[in-house]
Design an enzyme around this catalytic site. Structure first.
Site, PDB file in Angstrom:
ATOM      1  N   ARG A  76       0.848  -1.190   0.000  1.00  0.00           N
ATOM      2  CA  ARG A  76       0.000   0.000   0.000  1.00  0.00           C
ATOM      3  C   ARG A  76       0.883   1.238   0.000  1.00  0.00           C
ATOM      4  NH1 ARG A  76      -3.442  -2.888  -1.416  1.00  0.00           N
ATOM      5  NH2 ARG A  76      -5.482  -3.326  -0.500  1.00  0.00           N
ATOM      6  N   GLU A  99      -4.404   6.962  -5.685  1.00  0.00           N
ATOM      7  CA  GLU A  99      -4.481   6.288  -6.985  1.00  0.00           C
ATOM      8  C   GLU A  99      -5.936   6.169  -7.442  1.00  0.00           C
ATOM      9  OE1 GLU A  99      -4.529   1.582  -5.910  1.00  0.00           O
ATOM     10  OE2 GLU A  99      -2.620   2.592  -5.562  1.00  0.00           O
ATOM     11  N   HIS A 157      -1.446  -0.734 -10.050  1.00  0.00           N
ATOM     12  CA  HIS A 157      -2.048  -1.563  -8.993  1.00  0.00           C
ATOM     13  C   HIS A 157      -2.700  -2.814  -9.574  1.00  0.00           C
ATOM     14  CE1 HIS A 157      -4.193  -1.577  -4.802  1.00  0.00           C
ATOM     15  NE2 HIS A 157      -3.788  -2.781  -5.166  1.00  0.00           N
TER      16      HIS A 157
HETATM   17  C1  8YV Z   1      -6.948  -5.815  -5.318  1.00  0.00           C
HETATM   18  C2  8YV Z   1      -5.281  -5.522  -3.564  1.00  0.00           C
HETATM   19  O1  8YV Z   1      -6.912  -5.941  -6.636  1.00  0.00           O
HETATM   20  O2  8YV Z   1      -5.748  -7.586  -2.635  1.00  0.00           O
HETATM   21  C3  8YV Z   1      -5.526  -6.399  -2.420  1.00  0.00           C
HETATM   22  O3  8YV Z   1      -5.471  -5.923  -1.289  1.00  0.00           O
HETATM   23  O4  8YV Z   1      -4.876  -4.435  -3.410  1.00  0.00           O
HETATM   24  C4  8YV Z   1      -5.560  -5.996  -4.899  1.00  0.00           C
HETATM   25  O5  8YV Z   1      -5.309  -7.348  -5.030  1.00  0.00           O
HETATM   26  C5  8YV Z   1      -7.570  -4.577  -5.130  1.00  0.00           C
HETATM   27  O6  8YV Z   1      -7.774  -4.382  -3.823  1.00  0.00           O
HETATM   28  C6  8YV Z   1      -8.861  -4.619  -5.894  1.00  0.00           C
HETATM   29  O7  8YV Z   1      -9.710  -3.935  -5.484  1.00  0.00           O
END
Ligand code: 8YV
Length: 315
Positions: free
Chosen positions: A234, A263, A281
């Site tokens: 993150r 983002e 992402h």
């Molecule tokens: C997701 C992610 O694609 O799993 C997570 O925490 O950040 C990603 O795999 C994202 O959250 C999709 O909304």
């Protein structure tokens, strides 16, 4: 019999949307022009929230749903869910761990190789005709046999370390405590000490209040002018202003980033910063993995409504 009311925060792929619409009365928050008015209207009927790791569920959203019992996150990261509200009301929360671990680890390694071996500029060298006009592409630095530091040796951090071992890299890691099964990898108590002994620093931590800006100016200073940062976790784990200063000031050699503050509207300084690899992402962005994440998100929902234990609870 009326279908349970579920608040859906953001869009899902069709392969999830169809079964969700079949099983529940789905209220689409992201489509509402006036979201507060929408929540005021549908909130009282909502029994569960279906969200994503990047969207979460705010304290205000949770408060607008007095009969809310469960939140199912599509994603392993649940830092965008207001957990304190959930704890206070006994609201259960689930995420989608494990099914995305290998893909996220793959992209982390791909980002390291692309950044250090400069595969993007090298391709541009071919496409632009520079290879024919100017000769060989400038030499880069090695990756194999260098030192990797893993900040956060959870499932994804461990999968990254396993891959880097194949590159003959020396592995060190930071975590709250030494990890069983991580013999052969050196435990280092803090991020500064880890950066001091790493050529490539991987940020693979779950984002919490404690980890906010754990990669700061001191850590970047310790990493040094030959060091790189790779973030697949993150953006909040990294002090972006300090990172941009370090990149622009040549205090570190480069950064490869899959996540950004605000983002997809990232700080425009990243677009001109030297030696930065930008990714949208998409760590878990494969069809197989997103289908597995969607199924797990839906299975947690149906377990809840069947009065069964959640498959992957986090709260
Ligand atoms: C997701 C992610 O694609 O799993 C997570 O925490 O950040 C990603 O795999 C994202 O959250 C999709 O909304």
């Amino acid at each position: 019999m009326t279908k349970p009311h579920v608040l859906q925060v953001g869009p899902y792929p069709e392969w999830d949307q169809v079964p969700l619409d079949a099983a529940y009365t789905v209220r689409r928050w992201w489509e509402a022009a006036d979201k507060d008015a929408f929540l005021a209207t549908v909130g009282p009927d909502i029994e569960a929230i279906a969200t994503r790791g990047d969207l979460g569920a705010s304290a205000a959203m949770i408060a607008a749903c007095p009969n809310l019992k469960m939140i199912s996150v599509f994603g392993v990261g649940y830092d965008a869910v207001h957990l304190a509200s959930c704890k206070a009301r006994g609201i259960k929360v689930s995420n989608t761990p494990d099914v995305l671990t290998e893909d996220v680890a793959d992209i982390a390694v791909a980002m390291l190789l692309a950044l250090v071996r400069r595969t993007g500029p090298a391709e541009a060298w071919v496409r632009s005709g520079d290879w024919a006009a100017k000769g060989m592409f400038p030499l880069t630095r090695k990756v194999s046999g260098t030192r990797a530091g893993i900040l956060g040796l959870g499932r994804i951090g461990t999968a990254i370390a396993r891959r880097l071992q194949g590159f003959g890299m020396e592995i060190a890691y930071s975590a709250r405590a030494p990890k069983p099964g991580a013999e052969g990898w050196t435990f280092v108590p803090d991020a500064v000490a880890l950066a001091e002994r790493s050529d490539h620093l991987f940020v693979a931590l779950a984002a919490t209040a404690e980890t906010r800006h754990i990669v700061n100016a001191r850590v970047l200073q310790a990493l040094g002018p030959e060091g790189t940062v790779i973030n697949i976790s993150r953006a909040a784990n990294v002090d972006e202003a300090a990172l941009l200063d370090a990149l622009e000031g040549g205090k570190i050699a480069g950064a490869a980033l899959d996540v950004f503050e605000g983002e997809p509207n990232l700080n425009p300084r990243f677009l001109t910063a030297p030696n930065v690899l930008l990714q949208p992402h998409h760590g878990s962005g494969t069809v197989d993995t997103r289908k597995a994440m969607g199924k797990l998100m839906r299975d947690n929902l149906s377990a809840h409504f069947a009065g069964q234990p959640l498959l992957t609870p986090v709260l």
